[in-house]
Design an enzyme around this catalytic site. Structure first.
Site, PDB file in Angstrom:
ATOM      1  N   VAL A  40       0.834  -1.191   0.000  1.00 23.27           N
ATOM      2  CA  VAL A  40       0.000   0.000   0.000  1.00 23.27           C
ATOM      3  C   VAL A  40       0.877   1.252   0.000  1.00 23.27           C
ATOM      4  O   VAL A  40       1.835   1.359   0.761  1.00 23.27           O
ATOM      5  CB  VAL A  40      -0.889   0.031   1.260  1.00 23.27           C
ATOM      6  CG1 VAL A  40      -1.754   1.281   1.275  1.00 23.27           C
ATOM      7  CG2 VAL A  40      -1.743  -1.219   1.318  1.00 23.27           C
ATOM      8  N   CYS A  41       0.519   2.180  -0.866  1.00 26.73           N
ATOM      9  CA  CYS A  41       1.235   3.444  -0.939  1.00 26.73           C
ATOM     10  C   CYS A  41       0.357   4.499  -0.263  1.00 26.73           C
ATOM     11  O   CYS A  41      -0.654   4.918  -0.805  1.00 26.73           O
ATOM     12  CB  CYS A  41       1.457   3.786  -2.411  1.00 26.73           C
ATOM     13  SG  CYS A  41       2.084   5.426  -2.702  1.00 26.73           S
ATOM     14  N   LEU A  42       0.730   4.867   0.961  1.00 31.36           N
ATOM     15  CA  LEU A  42      -0.095   5.795   1.727  1.00 31.36           C
ATOM     16  C   LEU A  42       0.843   6.680   2.543  1.00 31.36           C
ATOM     17  O   LEU A  42       1.800   6.189   3.134  1.00 31.36           O
ATOM     18  CB  LEU A  42      -1.025   4.989   2.654  1.00 31.36           C
ATOM     19  CG  LEU A  42      -2.028   5.732   3.511  1.00 31.36           C
ATOM     20  CD1 LEU A  42      -3.002   6.528   2.656  1.00 31.36           C
ATOM     21  CD2 LEU A  42      -2.807   4.757   4.388  1.00 31.36           C
TER      22      LEU A  42
END
Lengths: 593, 160
Positions: B93-95
């Protein structure tokens, strides 16, 4: 006149006889260690044990005065012990060990217990933290010391009475994600790492393993398009490398790296959506002609050795070109098939600094001088003999207080030295253990001696013994190793298991006990398996009430800056402008003795 | 001998989660071969928000904590190939709150992380693409995007 006449006068006969009877440990026999051993020896210590895992190298000799040229490649620990014999006036017994201080088999906790005092003369964070923990478990006094350039510090640690090494947060070494290095650099250091660890190795180091890169990539990035491009680039470089015997190799390299690769990267539009686009060098049309003119004039060679020069782009290209030609010659004519980067190898340094600067130019990053790049690329932490000598002196002197008959830990002082005129040496009282420190302020420690036959005991038995011994409520958790939960309120699967069946429940491991009701502090028990029967000795400890929980309430978290205690800024030991003890009362005069 | 901070914090997270966690979510450490729980690797479930394309399904993630947690953020992964503009092909996940150089702070709790991911499901960030197919569809072909999201929701549908 006896050899110890002056020592006796300075220290007093009572203190000297205590010091003569003491057994101390010195961890590390390098820059500080060499100096410190001499100091300890001349202070009259009766027995000194020395651990070091290194061998002596040429670059040690400028400041580690106990080593001579003929000692190169020999073990540091053995050689220091041998080479101080010529001034071992007080017949100190010296016992060297060649080994890693963190090796629990060679140096189990009980081994450390024989010493009255531990001196750290280490060069890395991991070992320092380890010895700090050992000192906490055994409640042994520890003198921590360190230097960077002209700065230095000694910190006496009296476990659970004064601050420990972990009470002040330390900066952790920085690593860079592959993608930042390979695709989207934004700082000079990114370009330097790229030039040194990627481009240079790909072109000139035969031993470079492509596999390593693959693992690293898979671990760090997930953008498949990106990975493809990076891999393709590496393969193309490999192809480029094969052209090394051709005369136009330098211009091939420049065109490939600073024209073609940048053009390809520009096609990945999403990369540049929120970043400034890199610029193509356009070597053939803009620079090749002027560069050829420069190359034909031999007087330009002075540029190559001018480390402090702020070069123009053309001059950088000149340096790059010449360094490639020279390296190329070494490969082709001298058959040097595996050239390694070495900051003292002028060709490799010129190549890396010019390559890094050309890349910085492409990505609109400030250019650096060769001198600056050398510092970063060579991982140079300046080590200065004088600083080491002064700090070792303080380390020894500050510890001598401990043997004073009226010594109290609250009188212990930490000392800083620097090159600043008004701060050559300052000392400050050491603080109490930090309430926020997860190594000492929030946890008690002790050693649990257990004979192997007791491993038939179940987890439930263990639980009850611990609860009974320390007065915890019913609700505690048991953790081993890195984070292996054996039991808590919500996880009782193992209650009936024998301790022998829990693999991590073994000697030299640490059992962490936490009160789930938050009444009492955490407890760490060092598991020490002993010979004998029916031995199950838990250490006698009085637990302190648990300090405030570190997790902020979510609703209060709206204001980003106040809550998180854990977020306290990193403090560097050697930051000139912000010494860790800034807020403490700094004393102008130093009273050590 | 690792830093105590990581272990202490992980057990604290476990305790806080037990006391209070958002409805429909789950989070539990993985079991090791010798029957203990590994607090550094968790399985968690993120329910899609009701009245959204993602509703009526719970999406599985694994959360991995390094020794340097909480100085460094955990890594959160959906199954490989998960359809979302801000999820890499590997599932990562890119957060921003999971990025050390962006908004990660050591005080961010497990609960805040999973709620952040739930929010991300329904509100992708088009400026930070992590995979091409879902990002392209989201930006240029909303019908295909929604169809794929609904298909995926069926795959992870809650048992009724």
């Amino acid at each position: 006149m006896g050899k110890d006449t002056y020592l006796r006068k300075i220290l007093g006969p009572e203190r000297l006889s205590k010091i003569r009877a003491s057994k101390v440990l010195m961890v590390g026999a390098g820059g500080i260690g060499c100096e410190l051993l001499k100091d300890l020896l001349l202070s009259g210590f009766g027995e000194i044990h020395i651990i070091d895992l290194d061998t002596i190298t040429l670059s040690n000799l400028n400041r580690q005065f106990l080593f001579l040229k003929e000692d190169i490649d020999k073990l540091k620990s053995l050689i220091v012990a041998k080479n101080v014999q010529s001034f071992n006036y007080f017949d100190c017994k010296l016992i060297p060990y060649h080994g890693n201080v963190m090796d629990t088999k060679a140096f189990p906790l009980e081994w450390y217990n024989q010493f009255d005092y531990i001196y750290n003369a280490l060069d890395n964070l991991e070992a320092r933290r380890y010895v700090n923990k050992i000192a906490l478990f055994l409640r042994k006094p520890l003198m921590e010391s360190g230097t960077t350039g002209f700065d230095g510090q000694v910190q006496p640690i009296y476990p659970y009475e004064t601050e420990c090494f972990d009470c002040l947060e330390k900066a952790t070494p920085q690593t860079f994600p592959v993608c930042t290095i390979r695709s989207t650099p934004s700082k000079p250091v990114h370009c330097i790492v790229w030039a040194k660890e990627f481009l240079f190795q790909q072109l000139f180091s035969f031993s470079t393993l492509q596999e390593v890169l693959q693992d690293q990539l898979r671990g760090e990035t997930d953008d498949s398009e990106e990975i493809d491009r990076i891999n393709k680039e590496a393969n193309e470089l490999f192809a480029l490398k094969s052209l090394i015997s051709q005369e136009d190799f330098p211009s091939q390299v420049i065109r490939k790296i600073y024209d073609e690769d940048i053009e390809k990267s520009l096609r990945l539009e999403t990369l540049w959506k929120n970043r400034e686009k890199p610029q193509v060098l356009d070597f053939e049309n803009t620079y090749k002609g002027p560069l050829m003119d420069m190359l034909s004039d031999a007087s330009n060679e002075s540029i190559l050795s001018d480390d402090a020069r702020s070069c123009t782009l053309l001059e950088i290209l000149y340096i790059f070109w010449v360094s490639i030609v020279r390296l190329q010659k070494r490969v082709n004519e001298n058959q040097e098939l595996d050239i390694l980067f070495d900051k003292d190898d002028e060709d490799t340094l010129n190549f890396v600094s010019a390559a890094a600067n050309l890349r910085s130019h492409a990505f609109h990053i400030d250019l650096q001088t060769k001198f600056d790049i050398k510092q970063i690329a060579g991982n140079i932490i300046p080590a200065i003999a004088t600083t080491n000598a002064i700090i070792s002196g303080f380390s020894d002197l500050a510890s001598l207080n401990y043997w004073n008959s009226n010594f109290e830990t609250k009188h212990a002082k930490t000392t800083f030295i620097s090159i600043k005129e008004n701060k050559r040496a300052t000392s400050a009282a050491v603080g109490p253990p930090s309430k926020k420190c997860a190594s000492c302020g929030q946890v008690s420690r002790g050693i649990a001696n257990i004979s192997k036959d007791m491993l038939k005991m179940t987890v439930q038995d263990l639980l009850l013994k611990i609860i009974k011994k320390y007065g915890y409520g019913d609700d505690i958790s048991l953790l081993l190793g890195q984070g292996e939960l054996i039991y808590d309120y919500d996880f009782d699967d193992n209650l009936e298991s024998k301790l022998a069946d829990i693999k991590s429940f073994k000697s030299n491991e640490i059992l962490l006990i936490q009160d789930e009701e938050d009444n009492w502090e955490n407890l760490e028990l060092y598991l020490n398996f002993v010979d004998g029967d029916s031995i199950f000795d838990l250490p006698d400890l009085t637990l302190r009430p648990k300090p405030q929980v570190e997790l902020p309430k979510e609703d209060e978290d709206k204001n980003d800056d106040n809550g998180p205690e854990l977020e306290a800024g990193f403090i560097e030991i050697d930051d000139e402008d912000e010494p860790p003890a800034k807020k403490r009362k700094i004393q102008e005069e130093i009273e050590i003795l | 001998m690792s830093l105590s901070l990581c272990k202490v914090r992980l057990q604290e997270e476990r305790k806080q989660w037990r006391k209070d966690h958002p409805f429909g979510f789950y989070a539990r450490p993985k079991k090791t071969a010798d029957g203990t729980l590994d607090l550094t690797r968790w399985d968690a479930g993120i329910p899609g928000k009701s009245n959204s394309l993602w509703a009526e399904a719970t999406y599985p993630v694994t959360i991995t904590f390094s020794d340097e947690y909480p100085s460094k953020p955990p890594k959160v992964m959906f199954p490989p190939g998960f359809w979302h503009p801000n999820v890499y092909p590997s599932g990562t996940v890119c957060l921003s709150i999971l990025n050390e150089s962006q908004d990660w702070r050591p005080a961010i709790t497990l609960k805040q992380i999973v709620l952040g991911i739930q929010e991300l499901l329904t509100n992708p960030n088009p400026d930070s693409p992590a995979q091409e197919p879902a990002w392209k569809a989201f930006s240029k072909d909303r019908a295909t995007y929604e169809k794929k999201v609904k298909e995926q929701a069926k795959k992870y549908a809650n048992a009724t």
